[in-house]
Design a protein around this motif. Sequence first.
Motif, PDB file in Angstrom:
ATOM      1  N   PRO A  15      22.634  19.386  20.813  1.00 11.80           N
ATOM      2  CA  PRO A  15      21.779  20.506  21.192  1.00 11.80           C
ATOM      3  C   PRO A  15      20.378  20.344  20.633  1.00 11.80           C
ATOM      4  O   PRO A  15      20.194  19.764  19.562  1.00 11.80           O
ATOM      5  CB  PRO A  15      22.470  21.714  20.542  1.00 11.80           C
ATOM      6  CG  PRO A  15      23.267  21.138  19.418  1.00 11.80           C
ATOM      7  CD  PRO A  15      23.667  19.757  19.836  1.00 11.80           C
ATOM      8  N   VAL A  66      17.502  21.605  18.559  1.00 12.61           N
ATOM      9  CA  VAL A  66      17.423  22.528  17.415  1.00 12.61           C
ATOM     10  C   VAL A  66      15.943  22.791  17.164  1.00 12.61           C
ATOM     11  O   VAL A  66      15.208  21.864  16.814  1.00 12.61           O
ATOM     12  CB  VAL A  66      18.050  21.907  16.144  1.00 12.61           C
ATOM     13  CG1 VAL A  66      18.084  22.920  15.007  1.00 12.61           C
ATOM     14  CG2 VAL A  66      19.452  21.373  16.418  1.00 12.61           C
ATOM     15  N   ARG A  69      17.214   7.232  23.036  1.00 15.38           N
ATOM     16  CA  ARG A  69      17.538   8.309  23.974  1.00 15.38           C
ATOM     17  C   ARG A  69      16.426   8.440  24.999  1.00 15.38           C
ATOM     18  O   ARG A  69      15.251   8.323  24.641  1.00 15.38           O
ATOM     19  CB  ARG A  69      17.692   9.636  23.233  1.00 15.38           C
ATOM     20  CG  ARG A  69      18.931   9.689  22.365  1.00 15.38           C
ATOM     21  CD  ARG A  69      19.089  11.095  21.853  1.00 15.38           C
ATOM     22  NE  ARG A  69      20.254  11.263  21.014  1.00 15.38           N
ATOM     23  CZ  ARG A  69      20.554  12.413  20.416  1.00 15.38           C
ATOM     24  NH1 ARG A  69      19.768  13.473  20.583  1.00 15.38           N
ATOM     25  NH2 ARG A  69      21.632  12.518  19.675  1.00 15.38           N
ATOM     26  N   ILE A 127      13.750  15.814  11.145  1.00 17.56           N
ATOM     27  CA  ILE A 127      13.532  15.902  12.589  1.00 17.56           C
ATOM     28  C   ILE A 127      13.628  17.357  13.024  1.00 17.56           C
ATOM     29  O   ILE A 127      12.881  17.842  13.850  1.00 17.56           O
ATOM     30  CB  ILE A 127      14.576  15.025  13.310  1.00 17.56           C
ATOM     31  CG1 ILE A 127      14.300  13.553  13.037  1.00 17.56           C
ATOM     32  CG2 ILE A 127      14.569  15.290  14.793  1.00 17.56           C
ATOM     33  CD1 ILE A 127      15.245  12.607  13.718  1.00 17.56           C
ATOM     34  N   TYR A 128      14.590  18.064  12.437  1.00 19.40           N
ATOM     35  CA  TYR A 128      14.710  19.512  12.625  1.00 19.40           C
ATOM     36  C   TYR A 128      15.253  20.069  11.313  1.00 19.40           C
ATOM     37  O   TYR A 128      15.835  19.332  10.518  1.00 19.40           O
ATOM     38  CB  TYR A 128      15.622  19.875  13.814  1.00 19.40           C
ATOM     39  CG  TYR A 128      16.916  19.121  13.855  1.00 19.40           C
ATOM     40  CD1 TYR A 128      17.996  19.499  13.060  1.00 19.40           C
ATOM     41  CD2 TYR A 128      17.068  18.005  14.662  1.00 19.40           C
ATOM     42  CE1 TYR A 128      19.176  18.789  13.074  1.00 19.40           C
ATOM     43  CE2 TYR A 128      18.248  17.286  14.683  1.00 19.40           C
ATOM     44  CZ  TYR A 128      19.304  17.696  13.899  1.00 19.40           C
ATOM     45  OH  TYR A 128      20.463  16.979  13.906  1.00 19.40           O
ATOM     46  N   GLU A 133      16.032  11.231  26.541  1.00 26.80           N
ATOM     47  CA  GLU A 133      15.714  12.644  26.279  1.00 26.80           C
ATOM     48  C   GLU A 133      15.832  13.559  27.490  1.00 26.80           C
ATOM     49  O   GLU A 133      16.378  14.643  27.392  1.00 26.80           O
ATOM     50  CB  GLU A 133      14.328  12.832  25.635  1.00 26.80           C
ATOM     51  CG  GLU A 133      13.986  11.875  24.479  1.00 26.80           C
ATOM     52  CD  GLU A 133      14.871  12.019  23.235  1.00 26.80           C
ATOM     53  OE1 GLU A 133      15.808  12.827  23.237  1.00 26.80           O
ATOM     54  OE2 GLU A 133      14.643  11.269  22.261  1.00 26.80           O
ATOM     55  N   MET A 188      18.822  15.506  24.686  1.00 31.20           N
ATOM     56  CA  MET A 188      19.028  16.776  23.990  1.00 31.20           C
ATOM     57  C   MET A 188      19.454  17.820  25.025  1.00 31.20           C
ATOM     58  O   MET A 188      19.005  17.784  26.160  1.00 31.20           O
ATOM     59  CB  MET A 188      17.729  17.223  23.323  1.00 31.20           C
ATOM     60  CG  MET A 188      17.403  16.425  22.084  1.00 31.20           C
ATOM     61  SD  MET A 188      15.787  16.856  21.437  1.00 31.20           S
ATOM     62  CE  MET A 188      14.730  16.092  22.643  1.00 31.20           C
ATOM     63  N   TYR A 238       9.030  18.195  20.266  1.00 27.06           N
ATOM     64  CA  TYR A 238      10.242  18.787  19.686  1.00 27.06           C
ATOM     65  C   TYR A 238      10.527  18.269  18.281  1.00 27.06           C
ATOM     66  O   TYR A 238      11.362  18.814  17.574  1.00 27.06           O
ATOM     67  CB  TYR A 238      11.450  18.444  20.575  1.00 27.06           C
ATOM     68  CG  TYR A 238      11.507  16.976  20.982  1.00 27.06           C
ATOM     69  CD1 TYR A 238      12.079  16.019  20.159  1.00 27.06           C
ATOM     70  CD2 TYR A 238      10.945  16.555  22.195  1.00 27.06           C
ATOM     71  CE1 TYR A 238      12.099  14.676  20.519  1.00 27.06           C
ATOM     72  CE2 TYR A 238      10.962  15.216  22.566  1.00 27.06           C
ATOM     73  CZ  TYR A 238      11.538  14.287  21.723  1.00 27.06           C
ATOM     74  OH  TYR A 238      11.542  12.965  22.087  1.00 27.06           O
TER      75      TYR A 238
END
Length: 378
Positions: free
Chosen positions: A234, A236, A162, A322-323, A164, A204, A65
């Motif tokens: 969220p 992404v 995290r 990261i996004y 995750e 996430m 991700y």
Amino acid sequence: MSTTSNDTALLTRDELLVWLHEDDPQKLETLWSWADDVRRSCVGDQVHLRGLIEFGNVCRRECLYCGIRKSRSLPRYRMLDAEILACAERAAELGFGTVVLQSGEDAQRMDPDAADGLSGFATLIRTIKERLGLAVTLSIGEHTDEVYRTLREAGADRFLLRFETSDPVLYHKIHPPIQGETRDRFAVLRALRELGYEVGSGVMVGIPGQSREILADDLLRFVELGLDMVGVGPFVPSPATPLGKHPEHFALPAGEQVPADETMAYKVLALTRLLRPYGNHPSTTALATVDRANGRRSGLQRGANVVMPNITPARYRAAYEIYPAKACLSTDDEAVLRGLHEQIRALGREPGFGRGDSKSILARRSSAAADAQQETTR
Ligand code: 5AD
């Protein structure tokens, strides 16, 4: 309401599932105000601000991700210790009580045997603590206990990692293991706690393959792990990653798949506040990214009491992708901070001062001290 050391969940798994399926706006309003009430009575009206320094994007992982996964072609950087220190000085000047040092999982940088490795980083932490008096939070991924111990002894206060997702099958799919490393993130989180860190984790919301049942189990894990801080945001999609390019290869059938939208993220944040009432929970950048107009503010009104503005030097920010389209790419720190203070005051809240330790760890430390006292007087 329970005590600070509450390790039994206030909501059952079935109740969590009902909320995770709820889409009646009026009922959701009751969830938002319940979370806001619990936030106010347990951690008060202060909003703690943490200066986030993304000090390197070198990463040995291939998380499906993440936009800084190892194989993605991207300009890679490692900030020099002197640059990180200058950035921390700036944070102190701006009035932050905490810096969060975040990077990709960079084994070389934390190498105990390398001349420019762990000992240099530990010295940097010591300097930030001694010279600036800031609390230091680390978010640097998975390393050995030796690394964690050295950094803790150097003065690092908190650690974010995290987990995750609590579903082991989904976890392995999106987070390919590194050969020879078998310790899971739950074990790592327990080790960090043993070392005396204030521990944060999170998930996430809406990762392809995530069901509401998995999410309910994630929430119960927050309680079981006794987390002091929980970050949820969220998912992404990041187009240069497998999960961003081909979500359909991973997603559950419609109806079962958790949507990666802001409402679902708010629900998870509000439920997190109910389950960990004394924790420090941020209104995350991912939330502000998917709901540009209201994300940060709504997060603060639905359970959050922390914001982590990005203070990474401008020249590095785009490379810490990261996004895409991450909120807060503006680099006028002072103006961002001023705007944030205004936003906080407009909500009838106040910007926090000092370190802003979580009430859950303060309670844990004082009960440990009382136990020690009892031992000595016995
Ligand atoms: N969308 C949202 N959050 C992400 N993270 C990583 N990639 C993404 C993404 N595409 C989160 C992970 C990680 C944290 C640093 O950023 O949860 O732990």
